[in-house]
Design a protein around this motif. Structure first.
Motif, PDB file in Angstrom:
ATOM      1  N   ILE A 168       0.839  -1.205   0.000  1.00  0.00           N
ATOM      2  CA  ILE A 168       0.000   0.000   0.000  1.00  0.00           C
ATOM      3  C   ILE A 168       0.872   1.252   0.000  1.00  0.00           C
ATOM      4  O   ILE A 168       0.654   2.171  -0.802  1.00  0.00           O
ATOM      5  CB  ILE A 168      -0.966  -0.014   1.207  1.00  0.00           C
ATOM      6  CG1 ILE A 168      -2.042  -1.086   1.008  1.00  0.00           C
ATOM      7  CG2 ILE A 168      -1.602   1.362   1.424  1.00  0.00           C
ATOM      8  CD1 ILE A 168      -2.844  -1.401   2.266  1.00  0.00           C
ATOM      9  N   ASN A 200       1.122   3.731  -3.256  1.00  0.00           N
ATOM     10  CA  ASN A 200       0.718   5.132  -3.135  1.00  0.00           C
ATOM     11  C   ASN A 200       1.844   6.077  -3.543  1.00  0.00           C
ATOM     12  O   ASN A 200       1.590   7.109  -4.173  1.00  0.00           O
ATOM     13  CB  ASN A 200       0.205   5.447  -1.728  1.00  0.00           C
ATOM     14  CG  ASN A 200      -1.292   5.264  -1.615  1.00  0.00           C
ATOM     15  OD1 ASN A 200      -2.038   5.546  -2.553  1.00  0.00           O
ATOM     16  ND2 ASN A 200      -1.744   4.803  -0.476  1.00  0.00           N
ATOM     17  N   ASP A 227      -4.351   4.220 -12.458  1.00  0.00           N
ATOM     18  CA  ASP A 227      -5.615   3.619 -12.062  1.00  0.00           C
ATOM     19  C   ASP A 227      -5.415   2.210 -11.526  1.00  0.00           C
ATOM     20  O   ASP A 227      -5.959   1.851 -10.472  1.00  0.00           O
ATOM     21  CB  ASP A 227      -6.567   3.624 -13.252  1.00  0.00           C
ATOM     22  CG  ASP A 227      -7.992   3.311 -12.861  1.00  0.00           C
ATOM     23  OD1 ASP A 227      -8.508   3.952 -11.921  1.00  0.00           O
ATOM     24  OD2 ASP A 227      -8.586   2.418 -13.483  1.00  0.00           O
ATOM     25  N   ALA A 278      -3.713   2.378  -8.079  1.00  0.00           N
ATOM     26  CA  ALA A 278      -4.640   2.869  -7.051  1.00  0.00           C
ATOM     27  C   ALA A 278      -5.700   1.809  -6.724  1.00  0.00           C
ATOM     28  O   ALA A 278      -6.060   1.625  -5.553  1.00  0.00           O
ATOM     29  CB  ALA A 278      -5.305   4.166  -7.512  1.00  0.00           C
ATOM     30  N   GLU A 279      -6.171   1.096  -7.728  1.00  0.00           N
ATOM     31  CA  GLU A 279      -7.141   0.035  -7.480  1.00  0.00           C
ATOM     32  C   GLU A 279      -6.529  -1.106  -6.672  1.00  0.00           C
ATOM     33  O   GLU A 279      -7.185  -1.703  -5.816  1.00  0.00           O
ATOM     34  CB  GLU A 279      -7.719  -0.478  -8.801  1.00  0.00           C
ATOM     35  CG  GLU A 279      -8.670   0.517  -9.431  1.00  0.00           C
ATOM     36  CD  GLU A 279      -9.134   0.125 -10.814  1.00  0.00           C
ATOM     37  OE1 GLU A 279      -8.588  -0.834 -11.399  1.00  0.00           O
ATOM     38  OE2 GLU A 279     -10.050   0.800 -11.335  1.00  0.00           O
ATOM     39  N   ARG A 280      -5.255  -1.393  -6.912  1.00  0.00           N
ATOM     40  CA  ARG A 280      -4.580  -2.433  -6.133  1.00  0.00           C
ATOM     41  C   ARG A 280      -4.506  -2.025  -4.660  1.00  0.00           C
ATOM     42  O   ARG A 280      -4.661  -2.868  -3.772  1.00  0.00           O
ATOM     43  CB  ARG A 280      -3.183  -2.702  -6.701  1.00  0.00           C
ATOM     44  CG  ARG A 280      -2.401  -3.778  -5.958  1.00  0.00           C
ATOM     45  CD  ARG A 280      -2.961  -5.158  -6.161  1.00  0.00           C
ATOM     46  NE  ARG A 280      -2.167  -6.138  -5.405  1.00  0.00           N
ATOM     47  CZ  ARG A 280      -2.580  -7.337  -5.085  1.00  0.00           C
ATOM     48  NH1 ARG A 280      -3.764  -7.752  -5.464  1.00  0.00           N
ATOM     49  NH2 ARG A 280      -1.809  -8.145  -4.398  1.00  0.00           N
ATOM     50  N   VAL A 281      -4.282  -0.741  -4.397  1.00  0.00           N
ATOM     51  CA  VAL A 281      -4.293  -0.253  -3.017  1.00  0.00           C
ATOM     52  C   VAL A 281      -5.635  -0.594  -2.374  1.00  0.00           C
ATOM     53  O   VAL A 281      -5.696  -1.087  -1.239  1.00  0.00           O
ATOM     54  CB  VAL A 281      -4.024   1.265  -2.952  1.00  0.00           C
ATOM     55  CG1 VAL A 281      -4.295   1.821  -1.558  1.00  0.00           C
ATOM     56  CG2 VAL A 281      -2.594   1.587  -3.378  1.00  0.00           C
ATOM     57  N   GLN A 282      -6.725  -0.352  -3.096  1.00  0.00           N
ATOM     58  CA  GLN A 282      -8.063  -0.643  -2.575  1.00  0.00           C
ATOM     59  C   GLN A 282      -8.265  -2.138  -2.368  1.00  0.00           C
ATOM     60  O   GLN A 282      -8.834  -2.562  -1.374  1.00  0.00           O
ATOM     61  CB  GLN A 282      -9.135  -0.093  -3.520  1.00  0.00           C
ATOM     62  CG  GLN A 282      -9.190   1.414  -3.576  1.00  0.00           C
ATOM     63  CD  GLN A 282      -9.474   2.018  -2.222  1.00  0.00           C
ATOM     64  OE1 GLN A 282      -8.667   2.748  -1.685  1.00  0.00           O
ATOM     65  NE2 GLN A 282     -10.620   1.700  -1.651  1.00  0.00           N
ATOM     66  N   ILE A 283      -7.778  -2.939  -3.293  1.00  0.00           N
ATOM     67  CA  ILE A 283      -7.878  -4.391  -3.171  1.00  0.00           C
ATOM     68  C   ILE A 283      -7.194  -4.862  -1.889  1.00  0.00           C
ATOM     69  O   ILE A 283      -7.661  -5.782  -1.223  1.00  0.00           O
ATOM     70  CB  ILE A 283      -7.267  -5.085  -4.415  1.00  0.00           C
ATOM     71  CG1 ILE A 283      -8.157  -4.839  -5.634  1.00  0.00           C
ATOM     72  CG2 ILE A 283      -7.037  -6.578  -4.173  1.00  0.00           C
ATOM     73  CD1 ILE A 283      -7.506  -5.187  -6.956  1.00  0.00           C
ATOM     74  N   ASP A 319      -7.100  -3.320   0.800  1.00  0.00           N
ATOM     75  CA  ASP A 319      -7.811  -2.699   1.905  1.00  0.00           C
ATOM     76  C   ASP A 319      -7.110  -1.436   2.415  1.00  0.00           C
ATOM     77  O   ASP A 319      -7.145  -1.119   3.597  1.00  0.00           O
ATOM     78  CB  ASP A 319      -8.042  -3.691   3.052  1.00  0.00           C
ATOM     79  CG  ASP A 319      -9.154  -3.239   3.987  1.00  0.00           C
ATOM     80  OD1 ASP A 319     -10.134  -2.638   3.502  1.00  0.00           O
ATOM     81  OD2 ASP A 319      -9.037  -3.484   5.196  1.00  0.00           O
ATOM     82  N   ARG A 340      -6.126   2.861   1.315  1.00  0.00           N
ATOM     83  CA  ARG A 340      -6.797   4.044   0.780  1.00  0.00           C
ATOM     84  C   ARG A 340      -5.862   4.678  -0.245  1.00  0.00           C
ATOM     85  O   ARG A 340      -4.765   5.105   0.098  1.00  0.00           O
ATOM     86  CB  ARG A 340      -7.112   5.028   1.907  1.00  0.00           C
ATOM     87  CG  ARG A 340      -7.838   6.259   1.389  1.00  0.00           C
ATOM     88  CD  ARG A 340      -8.394   7.121   2.490  1.00  0.00           C
ATOM     89  NE  ARG A 340      -9.492   6.393   3.151  1.00  0.00           N
ATOM     90  CZ  ARG A 340      -9.608   6.265   4.471  1.00  0.00           C
ATOM     91  NH1 ARG A 340      -8.733   6.796   5.270  1.00  0.00           N
ATOM     92  NH2 ARG A 340     -10.625   5.609   4.983  1.00  0.00           N
ATOM     93  N   ALA A 341      -6.285   4.719  -1.504  1.00  0.00           N
ATOM     94  CA  ALA A 341      -5.491   5.341  -2.563  1.00  0.00           C
ATOM     95  C   ALA A 341      -5.433   6.845  -2.330  1.00  0.00           C
ATOM     96  O   ALA A 341      -6.445   7.467  -2.009  1.00  0.00           O
ATOM     97  CB  ALA A 341      -6.098   5.039  -3.930  1.00  0.00           C
TER      98      ALA A 341
END
Length: 164
Positions: free
Chosen positions: A24, A28, A72, A75-80, A82, A84-85
């Motif tokens: 994460i 980021n 994108d 950032a989506e991997r950060v969300q995956i 858990d 925060r992007a």
């Protein structure tokens, strides 16, 4: 309940907490640089003049689209994972490691040199991120970053070819 759900998600992914946190943080940092790089590409795209203008101008649209896609996906991997992007203008301004793009450049060749410097720098940091995420145990993030690195290297090759 939220804490339990988050830890269940981590277990499903099979990642240790350290791997998740490393990924994460690393992602980021690369998101911030990727956004800064995209803005540099657009700055060049809008303001260049000179020989090969149209070829470079049009090519930069494609480079920008790839940089945006990389941003994108990271950032989506950060969300995956858990997390925060973090991609606001304020965050990018404070956290990018790329040097500021000059706003007084107009010649195509000067813009190409500036962009190549930033793509090379970003690519080097992405390669270090591949190693750190892989070493922490997150092979999927390392693989994602490997794809980003490969495309950055290809764009750098194309842009540097205009400087020959």
């Amino acid at each position: 309940m939220r804490k339990q759900e988050a830890s269940m998600a981590v277990n499903v992914k099979g990642l240790e907490d350290n791997a998740r946190k490393t990924s994460i943080e690393t992602l980021n940092a690369r998101v911030s640089d990727s956004i800064a790089l995209g803005l540099a590409v657009k700055q060049a795209h809008w303001n260049m003049k000179g020989p090969n203008f149209i070829a470079v101008h049009e090519f930069l649209d494609a480079v920008y689209a790839r940089v945006l896609a990389h941003t994108d996906v990271m950032a989506e991997r950060v969300q995956i994972l858990d997390g925060r992007a973090m991609g606001t203008a304020e965050v990018v301004k404070d956290s990018t490691t790329l040097k500021p793009y000059p706003t007084d450049v107009t010649k195509v060749q000067d813009h190409l040199k500036e962009l190549c410097d930033r793509i090379r720098d970003h690519g080097e940091k992405v390669r270090k991120a591949i190693d750190s995420t892989d070493d922490s145990g997150d092979a999927d993030t390392a693989d994602l970053l490997t794809g980003v690195s490969r495309e950055l290297d290809k764009d750098l090759w194309f842009l540097e070819s205009h400087l020959e």
